[in-house]
Design an enzyme around this catalytic site. Structure first.
Site, PDB file in Angstrom:
ATOM      1  N   ASP A  56       0.823  -1.205   0.000  1.00 32.00           N
ATOM      2  CA  ASP A  56       0.000   0.000   0.000  1.00 32.00           C
ATOM      3  C   ASP A  56       0.864   1.264   0.000  1.00 32.00           C
ATOM      4  O   ASP A  56       1.920   1.309   0.625  1.00 32.00           O
ATOM      5  CB  ASP A  56      -0.887  -0.004   1.252  1.00 32.00           C
ATOM      6  CG  ASP A  56      -2.027   0.998   1.162  1.00 32.00           C
ATOM      7  OD1 ASP A  56      -2.376   1.400   0.036  1.00 32.00           O
ATOM      8  OD2 ASP A  56      -2.569   1.371   2.213  1.00 32.00           O
ATOM      9  N   ASN A  74     -10.093  -2.336  -6.601  1.00 35.42           N
ATOM     10  CA  ASN A  74      -9.283  -1.565  -7.549  1.00 35.42           C
ATOM     11  C   ASN A  74      -9.851  -1.620  -8.958  1.00 35.42           C
ATOM     12  O   ASN A  74      -9.656  -0.701  -9.763  1.00 35.42           O
ATOM     13  CB  ASN A  74      -7.845  -2.099  -7.591  1.00 35.42           C
ATOM     14  CG  ASN A  74      -7.070  -1.878  -6.308  1.00 35.42           C
ATOM     15  OD1 ASN A  74      -6.143  -2.629  -6.015  1.00 35.42           O
ATOM     16  ND2 ASN A  74      -7.444  -0.874  -5.528  1.00 35.42           N
TER      17      ASN A  74
END
Length: 267
Positions: free
Chosen positions: A47, A95
């Site tokens: 991340d 995503n």
């Protein structure tokens, strides 16, 4: 070069030397703990690529490419320890809802990273995720990577692409029900005999040990659905560094932190 430039260059050299020395010290401490204290399976939530790029004045693509390059470094550090399995969350099902102008470059970087892992020669590669939600070109890359590098020796690298924890459990239940139906069992019979291990046998990671340690970079302190079933007894380590800036010393700190914990498994 200006005086300021010379000063900055010298300061950066000193900083890099300090980090190397500190990492060496941390590795020495880890060695004293013994291989029994090293997690056999590490899950990593990669991340902070976009935030790293923004802070560095680069583009989102720059961030994703820097994050992809960091993967080989991480696996090299793992190879120096007794880690056997690494699961990398590279692309979530969430995503996939990003606009095409954001998603397409990200998919290109992910595909390149998977190809590099397969071509490296040191790692086994296994896809975890829902293939049917991915574009055909991405599915092809993942399938070819498994064909090339799925049966090697070395660290098993799970590439979590098109992965969501809830989706995984849903797919596991569907797979289990389909198999039991093919075996001639009724829904009532399945319900009566269903156990925890029955679900585990239909997960994307079936046959693998559950993660001992889950690392998330970027300072966020949540799992976001990562390996919901498998992480029931995992230890978590949250690191402030964005993924492209994750260093060996950060990795060694995570291992030392893990080794210092007393895992009770609910007992």
């Amino acid at each position: 070069m200006t005086d300021q430039g010379i000063f900055d260059r010298g300061r950066n050299k000193v900083r890099r030397l300090f980090v190397r020395l500190y990492a060496r010290r941390e590795k020495g401490k880890l060695g004293k703990l013994g291989t029994d204290s090293v997690p056999k399976h590490i899950g990593v939530i990669l991340d902070g690529n976009r935030r790293w790029a923004k802070a560095a004045g680069g583009t989102t693509k720059d961030g994703h490419e820097a994050g992809a390059a960091k993967i080989q470094e991480l696996l090299g550090w793992c190879a120096e320890t007794d880690v056997k399995v690494v699961t990398l969350w590279m692309l979530s099902t969430d995503n996939l809802a990003r606009p095409a102008e954001q998603l397409d470059p990200l998919l290109t970087v992910v595909e390149g990273a998977v190809r590099d892992l397969a071509a490296d020669g040191r790692w086994r590669v296994h896809h975890v995720g829902a293939l049917d939600v991915l574009p055909e070109r991405t599915r092809t890359v993942l399938q070819e990577a498994e064909e090339v590098a799925g049966k090697r020796e070395g660290i098993l690298v799970n590439v979590a692409v098109g992965y969501g924890g809830r989706q995984e459990i849903t797919d596991a239940v569907r797979s289990l029900l389909a198999k039991r139906a093919a075996d001639g069992q009724t829904l009532e019979q399945v319900a009566e005999s269903l156990g925890v291990e029955d679900i585990s046998e239909h997960l994307y990671t079936r046959g693998q040990p559950d993660p001992d340690l889950v690392i998330r970079t970027s300072g966020e302190q949540r799992l976001s659905g990562f390996m919901l079933w498998q992480s029931a007894h995992s230890e978590y380590y949250f690191c402030e560094a964005y993924w492209p800036a994750f260093r060996k010393v950060d990795f060694l700190r995570a291992l030392r932190d893990y080794a210092a914990r007393h895992r009770r498994f609910g007992v």
